[in-house]
Design an enzyme around this catalytic site. Structure first.
Site, PDB file in Angstrom:
ATOM      1  N   SER A  48       0.837  -1.212   0.000  1.00 44.11           N
ATOM      2  CA  SER A  48       0.000   0.000   0.000  1.00 44.11           C
ATOM      3  C   SER A  48       0.864   1.251   0.000  1.00 44.11           C
ATOM      4  CB  SER A  48      -0.927   0.020   1.220  1.00 44.11           C
ATOM      5  OG  SER A  48      -1.940  -0.919   1.073  1.00 44.11           O
ATOM      6  N   ASP A  50       3.409   2.004  -1.608  1.00 45.22           N
ATOM      7  CA  ASP A  50       3.734   2.447  -2.964  1.00 45.22           C
ATOM      8  C   ASP A  50       2.549   3.150  -3.627  1.00 45.22           C
ATOM      9  OD1 ASP A  50       6.001   2.128  -4.997  1.00 45.22           O
ATOM     10  OD2 ASP A  50       4.205   1.614  -6.160  1.00 45.22           O
ATOM     11  N   GLN A  53      -1.083   8.295  -2.105  1.00 48.48           N
ATOM     12  CA  GLN A  53      -1.165   9.417  -3.035  1.00 48.48           C
ATOM     13  C   GLN A  53      -0.914  10.751  -2.344  1.00 48.48           C
ATOM     14  OE1 GLN A  53      -5.082   9.262  -4.754  1.00 48.48           O
ATOM     15  NE2 GLN A  53      -4.572   7.597  -6.142  1.00 48.48           N
ATOM     16  N   GLU A 119      -5.608  18.457   3.618  1.00 44.13           N
ATOM     17  CA  GLU A 119      -6.573  17.393   3.316  1.00 44.13           C
ATOM     18  C   GLU A 119      -7.728  17.472   4.290  1.00 44.13           C
ATOM     19  OE1 GLU A 119      -5.118  13.475   2.583  1.00 44.13           O
ATOM     20  OE2 GLU A 119      -3.310  14.219   1.627  1.00 44.13           O
ATOM     21  N   ASP A 212      -2.323 -11.123   6.694  1.00 49.11           N
ATOM     22  CA  ASP A 212      -1.474 -12.240   7.158  1.00 49.11           C
ATOM     23  C   ASP A 212      -0.925 -12.022   8.564  1.00 49.11           C
ATOM     24  OD1 ASP A 212      -1.870 -13.001   4.560  1.00 49.11           O
ATOM     25  OD2 ASP A 212       0.242 -13.066   3.990  1.00 49.11           O
ATOM     26  N   HIS A 233     -12.880   4.584   2.216  1.00 44.93           N
ATOM     27  CA  HIS A 233     -12.559   5.900   1.655  1.00 44.93           C
ATOM     28  C   HIS A 233     -13.777   6.415   0.902  1.00 44.93           C
ATOM     29  CE1 HIS A 233     -10.516   9.175  -0.307  1.00 44.93           C
ATOM     30  NE2 HIS A 233      -9.460   8.934   0.446  1.00 44.93           N
ATOM     31  N   ARG A 277     -13.490  11.374   7.386  1.00 43.03           N
ATOM     32  CA  ARG A 277     -13.741  10.379   6.343  1.00 43.03           C
ATOM     33  C   ARG A 277     -15.013   9.564   6.531  1.00 43.03           C
ATOM     34  NH1 ARG A 277      -8.004   7.629   4.883  1.00 43.03           N
ATOM     35  NH2 ARG A 277      -7.415   9.421   3.664  1.00 43.03           N
ATOM     36  N   HIS A 333     -10.531   0.799   2.527  1.00 44.02           N
ATOM     37  CA  HIS A 333      -9.264   1.521   2.326  1.00 44.02           C
ATOM     38  C   HIS A 333      -8.206   1.225   3.384  1.00 44.02           C
ATOM     39  CE1 HIS A 333      -6.671   4.706   0.922  1.00 44.02           C
ATOM     40  NE2 HIS A 333      -6.747   5.366   2.066  1.00 44.02           N
ATOM     41  N   ARG A 368      -9.485   7.131  11.098  1.00 43.82           N
ATOM     42  CA  ARG A 368      -8.152   7.711  10.881  1.00 43.82           C
ATOM     43  C   ARG A 368      -8.212   9.051  10.157  1.00 43.82           C
ATOM     44  NH1 ARG A 368      -4.183   7.437   6.539  1.00 43.82           N
ATOM     45  NH2 ARG A 368      -5.434   6.030   5.281  1.00 43.82           N
TER      46      ARG A 368
HETATM   47  C1  LIG Z   1      -4.337   3.828  -2.764  1.00 42.07           C
HETATM   48  C2  LIG Z   1      -3.871   4.208  -1.392  1.00 42.07           C
HETATM   49  C3  LIG Z   1      -3.569   5.539  -1.099  1.00 42.07           C
HETATM   50  C4  LIG Z   1      -3.124   5.899   0.167  1.00 42.07           C
HETATM   51  N1  LIG Z   1      -2.753   7.184   0.404  1.00 42.07           N
HETATM   52  C5  LIG Z   1      -2.196   7.498   1.607  1.00 42.07           C
HETATM   53  C6  LIG Z   1      -1.637   8.788   1.839  1.00 42.07           C
HETATM   54  O1  LIG Z   1      -1.625   9.650   0.961  1.00 42.07           O
HETATM   55  N2  LIG Z   1      -1.109   9.048   3.067  1.00 42.07           N
HETATM   56  C7  LIG Z   1      -1.081   8.120   4.078  1.00 42.07           C
HETATM   57  O2  LIG Z   1      -0.585   8.407   5.175  1.00 42.07           O
HETATM   58  N3  LIG Z   1      -1.590   6.877   3.858  1.00 42.07           N
HETATM   59  C8  LIG Z   1      -2.122   6.541   2.662  1.00 42.07           C
HETATM   60  N4  LIG Z   1      -2.597   5.281   2.454  1.00 42.07           N
HETATM   61  C9  LIG Z   1      -2.464   4.288   3.516  1.00 42.07           C
HETATM   62  C10 LIG Z   1      -1.014   3.868   3.621  1.00 42.07           C
HETATM   63  O3  LIG Z   1      -0.464   3.825   2.331  1.00 42.07           O
HETATM   64  C11 LIG Z   1      -0.853   2.509   4.275  1.00 42.07           C
HETATM   65  O4  LIG Z   1      -1.634   2.409   5.428  1.00 42.07           O
HETATM   66  C12 LIG Z   1       0.607   2.317   4.660  1.00 42.07           C
HETATM   67  O5  LIG Z   1       1.430   2.510   3.534  1.00 42.07           O
HETATM   68  C13 LIG Z   1       0.819   0.929   5.229  1.00 42.07           C
HETATM   69  O6  LIG Z   1       2.202   0.718   5.346  1.00 42.07           O
HETATM   70  P1  LIG Z   1       2.716  -0.662   5.913  1.00 42.07           P
HETATM   71  O7  LIG Z   1       4.204  -0.603   5.846  1.00 42.07           O
HETATM   72  O8  LIG Z   1       2.094  -0.942   7.206  1.00 42.07           O
HETATM   73  O9  LIG Z   1       2.120  -1.749   4.897  1.00 42.07           O
HETATM   74  P2  LIG Z   1       2.292  -1.930   3.313  1.00 42.07           P
HETATM   75  O10 LIG Z   1       2.883  -0.754   2.678  1.00 42.07           O
HETATM   76  O11 LIG Z   1       0.999  -2.437   2.787  1.00 42.07           O
HETATM   77  O12 LIG Z   1       3.349  -3.105   3.221  1.00 42.07           O
HETATM   78  C14 LIG Z   1       3.022  -4.410   3.669  1.00 42.07           C
HETATM   79  C15 LIG Z   1       4.108  -5.335   3.184  1.00 42.07           C
HETATM   80  O13 LIG Z   1       3.999  -6.617   3.815  1.00 42.07           O
HETATM   81  C16 LIG Z   1       4.181  -7.629   2.842  1.00 42.07           C
HETATM   82  N5  LIG Z   1       3.546  -8.845   3.361  1.00 42.07           N
HETATM   83  C17 LIG Z   1       2.229  -9.015   3.689  1.00 42.07           C
HETATM   84  N6  LIG Z   1       2.040 -10.281   4.136  1.00 42.07           N
HETATM   85  C18 LIG Z   1       3.243 -10.908   4.093  1.00 42.07           C
HETATM   86  C19 LIG Z   1       3.676 -12.216   4.404  1.00 42.07           C
HETATM   87  N7  LIG Z   1       2.849 -13.180   4.847  1.00 42.07           N
HETATM   88  N8  LIG Z   1       4.987 -12.534   4.212  1.00 42.07           N
HETATM   89  C20 LIG Z   1       5.862 -11.602   3.734  1.00 42.07           C
HETATM   90  N9  LIG Z   1       5.491 -10.340   3.416  1.00 42.07           N
HETATM   91  C21 LIG Z   1       4.205 -10.005   3.599  1.00 42.07           C
HETATM   92  C22 LIG Z   1       3.550  -7.039   1.594  1.00 42.07           C
HETATM   93  O14 LIG Z   1       4.002  -7.702   0.437  1.00 42.07           O
HETATM   94  C23 LIG Z   1       4.072  -5.603   1.683  1.00 42.07           C
HETATM   95  O15 LIG Z   1       5.387  -5.525   1.215  1.00 42.07           O
HETATM   96  C24 LIG Z   1      -3.030   4.907   1.182  1.00 42.07           C
HETATM   97  C25 LIG Z   1      -3.334   3.577   0.900  1.00 42.07           C
HETATM   98  C26 LIG Z   1      -3.744   3.218  -0.373  1.00 42.07           C
HETATM   99  C27 LIG Z   1      -4.032   1.768  -0.652  1.00 42.07           C
END
Ligand SMILES: Cc1cc2nc3c(=O)[nH]c(=O)nc-3n(C[C@H](O)[C@H](O)[C@H](O)COP(=O)(O)OP(=O)(O)OC[C@H]3O[C@@H](n4cnc5c(N)ncnc54)[C@H](O)[C@@H]3O)c2cc1C
Length: 508
Positions: A48, A50, A53, A119, A212, A233, A277, A333, A368
């Site tokens: 997520s 990556d 936005q 925002e 997971d 969202h 939201r 979302h 959030r």
């Molecule tokens: C379209 C979109 C737009 C957003 N825009 C914003 C924004 O502008 N600002 C903001 O603050 N937030 C935003 N968010 C929310 C935010 O992006 C996410 O909440 C945040 O990036 C989550 O980060 P994370 O590191 O926890 O998880 P993620 O970035 O989702 O990473 C999780 C990782 O765990 C790996 N993984 C999962 N299960 C396993 C497993 N069993 N074994 C090994 N690897 C595993 C996945 O492959 C991935 O690499 C947005 C989300 C989305 C989807």
């Protein structure tokens, strides 16, 4: 003890390559730990992070103001102590990691000052961004940096299937690097596995968001909390292949209109389009139901849509939307709850830590505030990375269990069919609005589904089957949390006969 079979060891094992996992890995490596970061992502885009936005919130020198906004958006349900951690450390974390270490080129104005965005539900312009593709611009340099770091090994396309536990302590994980499970022993295991979008029919998340980490932690006995607070969202593209229309659009002047072209948000909240939201999402759903369509009108933006939001404009063109009226509908979302952690990412199990969207830190409460998720992942990732050092891996304390041989041909079809049922159930009964009977029905369906999956996996395993098992477990936990919470608040919006009667009396 017999000879230990092939395995890996690491001081610190991080599971997941989003912003939270990257931050934990970075900080642990800075503290001289040997870090192994495993991720099931085949490409950086499978996270997520990556896809983020709008941007990342800073406190912009005024932590108290950010705290007020976070608490208000959560309808007073966020934990003030956790929010304090977030807002006090926000600016230093952004400065240290994003500006100094990674040199992220956040957008600037002509005078060279940062172009802070606003925002919904933020009282000030305080969000750093790169176009409306901030996540990509953060994550790719972050992964490159870790790839080059001598104390960090990044292993892509490697899924964690189970935690290795012994007498209440977590000693590492089993990955899918070989058919019977490859043990990785670690002094500290940090789950950073992200969200749960794959449990819903329509979500903004990547498809690997199968919950997971939450499921594995819960199965190992870790505490989880606030799972009923699934955030929808308000403005995802209303059509096949939904994508997000960032909150930043409304922050910069875009407005919502019903099928007759009328604005309606004033009827729902004094802050209109900039309301929290959950309020906007329910309003969009109600107006869409009443009038047939809701559009986000981007003609009212202060700047030029194509110039300011090129990625979103391109997504619209790809789906045949050329004008300024973009049909929108709410869409799953973000998960506000998750694995219960303290301010340093400690779970209730020794040796197990968790950071990012898979956790419940208390920062979000029932709803959030926009652009605080990247920040939470960064701040908690750094804190956990500092806390986990010094735990030594003990591979010989416990023998890892082995998995059954995999049989990849059959499970794919089985998994696809069960996933369809699970998603339908979640969308119908655990969506934007819930009622107690629907939640109970969902729990029954999900329990049956989990039973079928358990029976099937007695003889077979595969990554997909583990994802399905994890999705079932997490969905059941969400249903249970929703069933146990009779208070309608934030993202957990209950529609009961009494509330419907009260609303219609108020209308009179
Ligand atoms: C379209 C979109 C737009 C957003 N825009 C914003 C924004 O502008 N600002 C903001 O603050 N937030 C935003 N968010 C929310 C935010 O992006 C996410 O909440 C945040 O990036 C989550 O980060 P994370 O590191 O926890 O998880 P993620 O970035 O989702 O990473 C999780 C990782 O765990 C790996 N993984 C999962 N299960 C396993 C497993 N069993 N074994 C090994 N690897 C595993 C996945 O492959 C991935 O690499 C947005 C989300 C989305 C989807």
């Amino acid at each position: 003890m017999s000879e230990t079979p092939p395995h890996d060891t690491a001081d610190v094992l991080v599971v997941g390559s989003g912003i939270a996992g990257c931050a934990a890995a970075l900080q642990a490596a800075r503290e001289d730990a040997e870090v192994l970061l495993v991720t099931k992502a085949e490409r950086p885009t499978d996270a997520s992070t990556d896809w983020a936005q709008g941007g990342i919130s800073t406190a912009r020198g005024d932590p108290e103001a950010l705290k007020r906004d976070v608490l208000a958006a959560s309808d007073g349900t966020a934990d003030p102590d956790a929010v304090d951690v977030l807002v006090r450390e926000a600016d230093a974390a952004v400065e240290d990691v994003l500006l100094e270490t990674l040199e992220i080129p956040f957008d600037e104005r002509e005078n060279g000052a940062f172009d802070y965005a606003r925002e919904a539900a933020h009282s000030e312009r305080r969000i750093l961004h790169v176009d409306a593709a901030t996540g990509t611009h953060i994550l790719r340099p972050f992964l490159n940096y870790l790839d080059d770091h001598e104390r960090v090994e990044v292993r892509q396309d490697t899924a964690v299937l189970e935690l290795i536990t012994h007498e209440g302590r977590v000693h590492g994980v089993l990955t899918d690097e070989d058919a019977t499970g490859h043990p990785v022993y670690a002094g500290a295991t940090v789950l950073a596995t992200g969200g749960i979008g794959a449990l819903y029919l329509r979500s903004t998340n990547p498809e690997g968001a199968t919950g997971d980490g939450i499921a594995m932690a819960a199965l190992a006995g870790a505490d989880v909390a606030d799972l009923e607070y699934v955030q929808f969202h308000p403005t995802a593209f209303d059509g096949e292949d939904p994508f997000l229309l960032s909150e930043a659009l409304r922050g910069e002047g875009a407005v919502l209109r019903d099928a007759d072209g009328d604005r309606f948000m004033d009827d729902y909240h004094p802050d209109a389009e900039l309301a929290p939201r959950d309020v906007v999402a329910r309003a969009v759903a109600a107006e869409r139901e009443a009038t047939g369509e809701v559009v986000l009108d981007v003609q009212t933006l202060e700047g030029d849509f194509e110039d300011e939001f090129p990625g979103i404009a391109e997504n619209c063109r790809d789906r045949g939307i050329d004008g300024y009226q973009i049909p929108v509908a709410p869409c799953e979302h973000f998960l506000c709850g998750g694995i219960d952690v303290d301010h340093d990412g400690r779970t209730s199990l020794e040796g197990l830590y968790a950071v990012g969207e898979c956790t419940r830190t208390g920062v979000h409460g029932a709803n959030r505030l926009a652009s605080t998720s990247l920040l939470e992942g960064l701040v908690w990732g750094l804190r956990a990375g500092e806390t986990v050092v010094g735990c030594e891996a003990k591979p010989r304390v416990v023998d890892a269990p082995t998995l059954r041989d995999s049989d990849p041909a059959l499970p794919e079809r089985f998994a696809a069919e069960k996933f369809r049922r699970l998603r339908r159930t979640m969308a119908e009964q655990l969506g934007l609005e819930r009622d107690p009977d629907g939640i109970a029905r969902a729990s029954a369906v999900l329990r049956r589904l989990k039973g079928e999956v358990d029976a099937y996996t007695r003889t077979r395993t595969s990554r997909e089957l583990y994802e399905l098992r994890n999705a079932c477990v997490t969905a059941l936990l969400i249903a249970r949390a929703a069933g146990e919470n009779a208070e309608s608040r934030g993202c957990h919006h209950l529609v009961t006969e009494e509330s419907t009667a009260a609303e219609s009396t108020a209308d009179d």
